[in-house]
Design an enzyme around this catalytic site. Structure first.
Site, short mmCIF file in Angstrom:
data_model
loop_
_atom_site.label_atom_id
_atom_site.label_comp_id
_atom_site.label_asym_id
_atom_site.label_seq_id
_atom_site.Cartn_x
_atom_site.Cartn_y
_atom_site.Cartn_z
N HIS A 296 0.07 3.61 -7.99
CA HIS A 296 -0.71 4.85 -7.91
C HIS A 296 -1.94 4.85 -8.84
CE1 HIS A 296 3.08 7.23 -6.42
NE2 HIS A 296 2.68 6.29 -5.59
N LEU B 111 0.88 -1.17 0.00
CA LEU B 111 0.00 0.00 0.00
C LEU B 111 0.92 1.21 0.00
CD1 LEU B 111 -2.67 -0.86 2.76
CD2 LEU B 111 -3.03 -0.90 0.31
N ASP B 112 0.46 2.32 -0.60
CA ASP B 112 1.27 3.55 -0.56
C ASP B 112 1.46 4.00 0.88
OD1 ASP B 112 1.26 3.56 -3.28
OD2 ASP B 112 -0.12 5.25 -3.53
N LYS B 113 2.53 4.75 1.08
CA LYS B 113 2.86 5.28 2.42
C LYS B 113 1.66 5.98 3.07
CE LYS B 113 5.75 8.93 4.31
NZ LYS B 113 6.74 9.96 3.98
N THR C 179 -1.55 5.63 2.33
CA THR C 179 -2.81 4.88 2.31
C THR C 179 -2.95 4.10 3.61
OG1 THR C 179 -2.60 4.67 -0.08
CG2 THR C 179 -4.20 3.24 0.97
#
Length: 295
Positions: free
Chosen positions: A205, A86-88, A90
């Site tokens: 993304h 997961l993105d930082k 999120t």
């Protein structure tokens, strides 16, 4: 102002979590466990913590997995394994495997699109139509501006001819990846909307790019994808600023409102993992009067 103070507190908290002793971060993750059995451990990933290390990253989830495994089982426990990322910024459901074999199995499920992922996002504006599928390939490109940087962007297969306005097929970009996102409007108010999103593919993304550049509705707090050519804080509508009790000059502190709400894993029987949005997300819903009581 309490709203601005909370926004700053969140930024400070994510900074602090990256500077604490790895044992402290492992303890935070342990408190965020949603589900565990003999094969997996599912956690609610906190805001602002990167999954992988990199330059200027002191603490990341990957680094503390051996400590977390020992906290859960015993000193001889083998480290937990990452199955996806997961993105930082999120938050939400993240699955860890207890051994290599299970991790491989789960990675394959992600790769072959057998995992159902449902995200929630608060966005600026409202998409038209209210429900649909964005299917536009994505590619990474360099943005040449006074501050050169890289961003993911759309690489459509078709465009409108400038001469006669007809739809023409473009030569495919070799580096572009197929990207498909389903979306559905759950609520709209204060020049913002709450969307339910289902990424069918898993491109870097993807949700952020499809919403910002595909639908023209960037995620609230997504300062990277609110503009193409520059790195600047997101510009917010007057009504949104008023409801959030925020000044435009402080908008850069606004966190990304993207949350991995549900994950459904076909491991033997289907495991449904659901996770409530974090406090800051719930407060924003309330302030913007995005009512999802019916959901």
């Amino acid at each position: 102002d309490p709203a601005q103070r909370r926004v700053r507190e969140l930024a400070a908290l994510s900074k602090r979590l990256q500077q604490v002793h790895p044992n402290v971060l492992a303890k935070v993750l342990k408190q965020e466990i949603l589900y565990q059995n003999e094969e997996i451990v599912a956690i609610n990933k906190p805001y602002g913590i990167p999954v992988h290390g990199g330059p200027r990253v002191k603490n990341c989830i990957a680094d503390v997995l051996p400590i977390l495994a020992k906290m859960l089982e015993n000193m001889k426990a083998e480290p937990l394994h990452l199955c996806h990322r997961l993105d930082k910024e999120t938050t939400g459901v993240m699955v860890l495997a207890r051994n290599k074999e299970v991790a491989e199995r789960i990675r394959l499920l992600f790769k072959t699109r057998q995992v159902e992922k449902i995200y929630w996002a608060i966005i600026l504006g409202d998409p038209a139509p209210a429900e649909g599928i964005v299917e536009i390939p994505i590619v990474e490109k360099e943005v040449r501006s006074h501050q050169s940087h890289y961003k993911m962007t759309l690489a459509p297969n078709y465009c409108l001819s400038p001469e006669d306005g007809k739809v023409v097929k473009i030569r495919k970009n070799r580096d572009a990846e197929i990207a498909v996102t389903r979306y559905r409007l759950l609520a709209a108010s204060s020049a913002c909307s709450l969307l339910e999103l289902q990424p069918i593919t898993g491109v870097k993304h993807q949700i952020r790019v499809h919403l910002a550049f595909g639908l023209g509705c960037p995620i609230l707090g997504d300062h990277k994808y609110s503009h193409w050519s520059k790195l600047a804080p997101q510009k917010l509508p007057e009504i949104t600023l008023k409801r959030l009790k925020l000044e435009q000059s402080k908008a850069r502190h606004l966190p990304l409102h993207l949350h991995a709400h549900r994950l459904s894993l076909p491991l033997g029987q289907r495991i449904d993992l659901v996770c409530k949005p974090p406090q800051f997300f719930q407060r924003t819903l309330k302030k913007l009067e995005l009512d999802i009581a019916k959901e």
